[in-house]
Scaffold this active site. Sequence first.
Site, PDB file in Angstrom:
ATOM      1  N   HIS A 127      -2.442  -8.734   8.610  1.00 28.71           N
ATOM      2  CA  HIS A 127      -3.545  -7.856   8.231  1.00 28.71           C
ATOM      3  C   HIS A 127      -3.819  -7.928   6.741  1.00 28.71           C
ATOM      4  CE1 HIS A 127      -3.283  -6.228  12.219  1.00 28.71           C
ATOM      5  NE2 HIS A 127      -2.055  -5.801  12.023  1.00 28.71           N
ATOM      6  N   HIS A 184      -0.468  -3.875  -1.434  1.00 25.45           N
ATOM      7  CA  HIS A 184      -1.152  -4.903  -0.638  1.00 25.45           C
ATOM      8  C   HIS A 184      -2.604  -4.993  -1.073  1.00 25.45           C
ATOM      9  CE1 HIS A 184      -1.951  -1.101   1.459  1.00 25.45           C
ATOM     10  NE2 HIS A 184      -3.147  -1.635   1.642  1.00 25.45           N
ATOM     11  N   HIS A 201      -6.939  -5.972  -0.152  1.00 25.33           N
ATOM     12  CA  HIS A 201      -8.076  -6.168   0.746  1.00 25.33           C
ATOM     13  C   HIS A 201      -9.024  -7.116   0.042  1.00 25.33           C
ATOM     14  CE1 HIS A 201      -6.858  -2.680   3.249  1.00 25.33           C
ATOM     15  NE2 HIS A 201      -6.362  -2.256   2.100  1.00 25.33           N
ATOM     16  N   GLU A 208     -12.483  -2.021  -0.057  1.00 27.48           N
ATOM     17  CA  GLU A 208     -12.650  -0.988   0.974  1.00 27.48           C
ATOM     18  C   GLU A 208     -13.522   0.146   0.445  1.00 27.48           C
ATOM     19  OE1 GLU A 208      -8.664  -0.158   2.903  1.00 27.48           O
ATOM     20  OE2 GLU A 208      -9.928  -1.209   4.358  1.00 27.48           O
ATOM     21  N   HIS A 245      -4.037  -1.788  -3.297  1.00 25.40           N
ATOM     22  CA  HIS A 245      -3.508  -0.476  -2.935  1.00 25.40           C
ATOM     23  C   HIS A 245      -2.010  -0.444  -3.203  1.00 25.40           C
ATOM     24  CE1 HIS A 245      -7.002   0.267   0.116  1.00 25.40           C
ATOM     25  NE2 HIS A 245      -7.339   0.563  -1.124  1.00 25.40           N
ATOM     26  N   THR A 299      -6.289   3.504   5.740  1.00 28.82           N
ATOM     27  CA  THR A 299      -7.530   2.826   6.120  1.00 28.82           C
ATOM     28  C   THR A 299      -7.320   1.887   7.302  1.00 28.82           C
ATOM     29  OG1 THR A 299      -7.208   0.959   4.621  1.00 28.82           O
ATOM     30  CG2 THR A 299      -8.322   2.899   3.732  1.00 28.82           C
TER      31      THR A 299
HETATM   32 ZN   LIG Z   1      -4.932  -0.808   1.969  1.00 32.00          ZN
END
Ligand SMILES: [Zn+2]
Length: 390
Positions: A103, A129, A131, A141, A154, A235
Site C-alpha cells: 500500500h 510512510h 503517498h 492525500e 505521514h 486514511t
Molecule cells: Zn498515510
Amino acid sequence: MGPRALYTLLLLPCLLGPHVRSEEPPEGGEEHKDHPPGPGHHHWSYTDIAEWGTDFPDCGGMAQSPINVDTKNTTFDPQLTPIQLSGYDLAASETLKLENNKHTVVLKLPDSLKIVGGLPHIYQAAQLHFHWGSESSPGSEHTVNGRRFPGEIHVVHYNTEYKSIDKAIKQPGGLAVLAAFIEEGPEDNPEYQHLLEHLEAVTDGGQSVEIPGFDIRGLLPQQLDRYFRYNGSLTTPPCFQTVNWTIFNQTILLSAKQVAVLEDTIHFDHDHLLQMNFRDPQPLNGRRVFSSFRGPVGGRKAAGAAPHPTVSSPESDVSSAHDPEPGGHSQEDPPLGTGDMLAIIFAILFTFTAVSFYAYVRRTRKTNQRSSDSKSNVIYKAATAEENMA
Ligand SMILES: [Zn+2]
C-alpha cells in the site's frame, strides 16, 4: 506485547499500512498466523475505495481523513505552539526496517522518537510512510484550497498515555500524525536520499530491508511552528477516527528525479507499479480546521505594517515576530530640564538602536528565507496575502 498488539503494530499504525494478511512477512512473520476474525481483517486496495465501508464501518464515519484545507475557513488558535521533536536524530549504527507493504513504503521508527511539544500529550513514533501519484498526476492525500501536491509524508505517533499503539489507535486523540507535502524543486534533497536510495531493495510487495539510521527530522519541513490542525481518521482501513492531524504549512522540496523514484519504484505485485495510493478528501461535516498562525482573514492587523515573516528559520519562534513598532514611539514634549534632556537623548538613542536592530533582524530573516528555499517552500503565505490586500 501479545500477538494481537504485534499484529496491530504492523497492521494499523499506518494510515496506510494495514497489510492485513501479510501473506509473506519477509522476516520472522511474527504475528500473522493467528489473526482473530473481525473488522480490519480483510484485503483492501486503492481500486476498491468505494467498498471500504463494507468491511470497515468506520470508513463511512463523519470525521474522516484526508480533507481539503480551505485556508479562508481556518481558525487561528494561539494555543497551537510549535511542534517540538525529541530523539529524531538517529545514529547510523541504529538500523531501521523499511518495508513495502503493497500500500506504501513504511519506515518503522523506534519509540525513542517523540513529539514533546505542540500537542496536548506526549506522542511516540511508530512509523512513517508516503503517498504519491504518478508522473502525470499528483498524489498527496490532503489538499489545500483544492490543490493536490505531488506527494505527502505521514509520520505516525501514538499517545504515550496508552500502553501500546494497539490501545491508542481506538481512543480519541490516541494517534498524532505529522503530515507534510512533497513538491518538486531544483535540487536533490540529501535528507530524502537516505531513504530513497534503498527503495530499489523493496520494489516487490512484502519485501523489506534494514537501513542505517539518519536524522528523521530532515524528512520534515524546517518550519514546525506553522501548521493546520484538525481531528480526523486513518486514511486507510480500518479508518478509525482517532487521529490528531498536524499538516505543516511549509512543503518539502525533492528534485524531479527523486520524485520519480518515489513514483516509479514500488510495486504491489510483480508487474504492477503502486501509484496513486491516496484517498480523496472527505467531508468536514462541521469539523473546524485550526491554524497555528494568522491568515489574512480574521487576523489581527499587524502594527506598523510589519506582517509576520513569510518564512522564518525553525529557530525563530512565532513570538519573535512581535516587532517593536518602529516610529511608533512618539515622545510627549517634556518640560525642559537637564535630566529631561538626557532622558530625551537616551530615548532617541534607544529608538535608533531598536530600529536598527529591527532592520537587522528583518534582513537576517530574508537571508534565511533564501537559503532555505532550495529545500522547502510554503503553501500558504499569510504575509504575501496581506500585502496583496493592502
Ligand atoms: Zn498515510
